[in-house]
Design an enzyme around this catalytic site. Structure first.
Site, PDB file in Angstrom:
ATOM      1  N   HIS A 129      -7.584   0.150  -0.050  1.00 42.79           N
ATOM      2  CA  HIS A 129      -6.647  -1.136  -0.174  1.00 42.79           C
ATOM      3  C   HIS A 129      -7.259  -2.243  -0.814  1.00 42.79           C
ATOM      4  CE1 HIS A 129      -3.650   1.194   1.637  1.00 42.79           C
ATOM      5  NE2 HIS A 129      -3.764   0.870   2.815  1.00 42.79           N
ATOM      6  N   HIS A 203       2.939  -2.614   2.186  1.00 44.64           N
ATOM      7  CA  HIS A 203       2.503  -1.910   3.466  1.00 44.64           C
ATOM      8  C   HIS A 203       3.119  -2.379   4.629  1.00 44.64           C
ATOM      9  CE1 HIS A 203      -0.508  -0.063   6.046  1.00 44.64           C
ATOM     10  NE2 HIS A 203      -1.085   0.269   5.005  1.00 44.64           N
ATOM     11  N   GLU A 340       4.659   4.117   2.150  1.00 38.70           N
ATOM     12  CA  GLU A 340       4.122   3.377   1.101  1.00 38.70           C
ATOM     13  C   GLU A 340       4.229   3.996  -0.305  1.00 38.70           C
ATOM     14  OE1 GLU A 340      -0.256   2.404   2.159  1.00 38.70           O
ATOM     15  OE2 GLU A 340       0.474   3.483   4.007  1.00 38.70           O
TER      16      GLU A 340
END
Ligand code: GLA
Length: 376
Positions: A129, A203, A340
């Site tokens: 991420h 997210h 996601e």
């Protein structure tokens, strides 16, 4: 009296308040604390049916999202906090826009145009991420607006060249539009000054019961995917696109999430449950198609997700462990799940996966649409 339903709409943009009669949707701005020196704002978008989404400029994150159950009762269906502090203390990407590269890059390394790059390894040996301080931990600038269809919030973040090891200055925009047809559109756009991998995703952790003390194991999920990308022990795709047929990964018809999550399946063991990317069925790359249907039989809430993206990471909240405990809320094991929409994990190292490289002159553009419905 019916007058209560005909609320005067107050549009607060910056410091000026403008009443815009006849427009049933609204957007309001309020301070939400400071991240270091930087002030953080929170915007509240509402639509004609009382659906309300709150988005903060820290992480361009969805803080809360209220939708009706089958009796019309509004409740918050995402995990989040009422104050900024728990976010600053560190939460696992609650509601955030993750980037510059959502999901994992193996060993935090990739080669682009003959040059190799090393990213922070913040998830075991991998980069996750966007690294140590990804887009979820940055303050975005914001501009509120109204279209004919709904309240619009456009957030912008300029990621400097070299930030978290990525090449090129990347200008990223995320636009949330809450429309009166009970949809929340999330549009992503980015441009760069040098070739770079880009993968932007939201997210949010959903819990359609509206009560995060309940787990998500009774939620019914279906995914529009015939295949998924199995992973190695560090959750990096092996490169195989495996048919879901006959496995616990087959969500082509709706299944309760908890039904097969404990199966003796090596992939489920590696993910500690579901934490995998599904290959969305598409007539052609980039087509806006159905990705997922998630419902809670008790409340009757139904979430439909459509996207232009090629994949969807379904993560069943396996790492939630009751921390952090800010604002009096604790989020226990599997009390939220993420869907996601994104490009496949580790694409920069997997030539068979669709490219995630953005070059100067090109515009990265993806769209995800959440529709809030109820079961009969
Ligand atoms: C993603 C990953 C998970 C986990 C969460 C955050 O969904 O796939 O493995 O890291 O983020 O906890």
């Amino acid at each position: 009296m019916r007058g209560s339903a005909i609320v005067a709409v107050l549009v607060v943009i910056g410091l000026s308040a403008v009443a815009s009669a006849g427009t049933p949707h609204a957007i309001q701005k309020a301070p939400f604390g400071r991240a270091g020196e930087q002030p953080v704002e929170i915007y509240t978008l509402t639509n004609a049916h009382g659906i309300e989404v709150r988005v903060m400029t820290y992480g361009a994150a969805i803080v809360s999202l209220k939708t009706p159950d089958r009796a019309g009762q509004l409740k918050n269906i995402v995990l989040g906090f009422d104050t900024l502090d728990p976010y600053l203390a560190g939460v696992p990407y609650f509601g955030a826009t993750v980037g510059r590269y959502a999901n994992r890059i193996a060993n935090g390394r990739f080669t682009l145009d003959g040059k190799s790059y090393q990213l922070p390894q913040n998830d075991g040996v991998n980069s996750l991420h966007g690294g140590r301080q990804g887009f979820d931990k940055r303050v975005w600038s914001a501009r509120a607006n109204q279209s004919a269809h709904g309240a619009v919030l456009r957030l912008t973040y300029v990621s400097a060249a070299g930030e978290e090891g990525y090449p090129g200055a990347l200008t990223a925009h995320v636009t949330y539009q809450l429309a009166d047809d009970d949809t929340l559109a999330i549009d992503y756009e980015a441009t760069t000054t040098a070739a770079t991998p880009v993968n932007l995703a939201n997210h949010a952790y959903f819990n359609l019961t509206g009560d995060p003390t309940h787990t998500i194991l009774d939620h019914q999920l279906s995914l529009n995917a015939d295949r998924y990308t199995p992973v190695d022990a560090t959750l990096i795709p092996t490169g195989e696109l495996r048919a879901v047929a006959g496995s616990a990964f087959d969500f082509r018809a709706p299944y309760a999430i908890g039904k097969r999550i404990g199966d003796a399946d090596e992939q489920l063991q590696r993910g500690h449950g579901y934490d995998h990317n599904w290959v969305l069925n598409k007539p052609q790359p980039g087509a806006m198609t159905l990705a997922a249907l998630l419902s809670d039989p008790d409340s009757g809430r139904l979430l439909e997700i459509r996207t232009t993206q090629p994949g969807i990471q379904f993560y069943s909240g396996n790492f939630l462990d009751g921390k952090p405990a800010g604002s009096g809320s604790v989020f226990q094991y599997r009390t939220g799940l993420c869907l996601e929409t994104q490009h496949f994990p580790d694409s920069p190292n997997q030539p068979a996966f669709a490219s995630t490289i953005l070059r100067p002159g090109q515009v990265y553009s993806e769209k995800t649409l959440l529709a809030f419905r109820t079961l009969k």
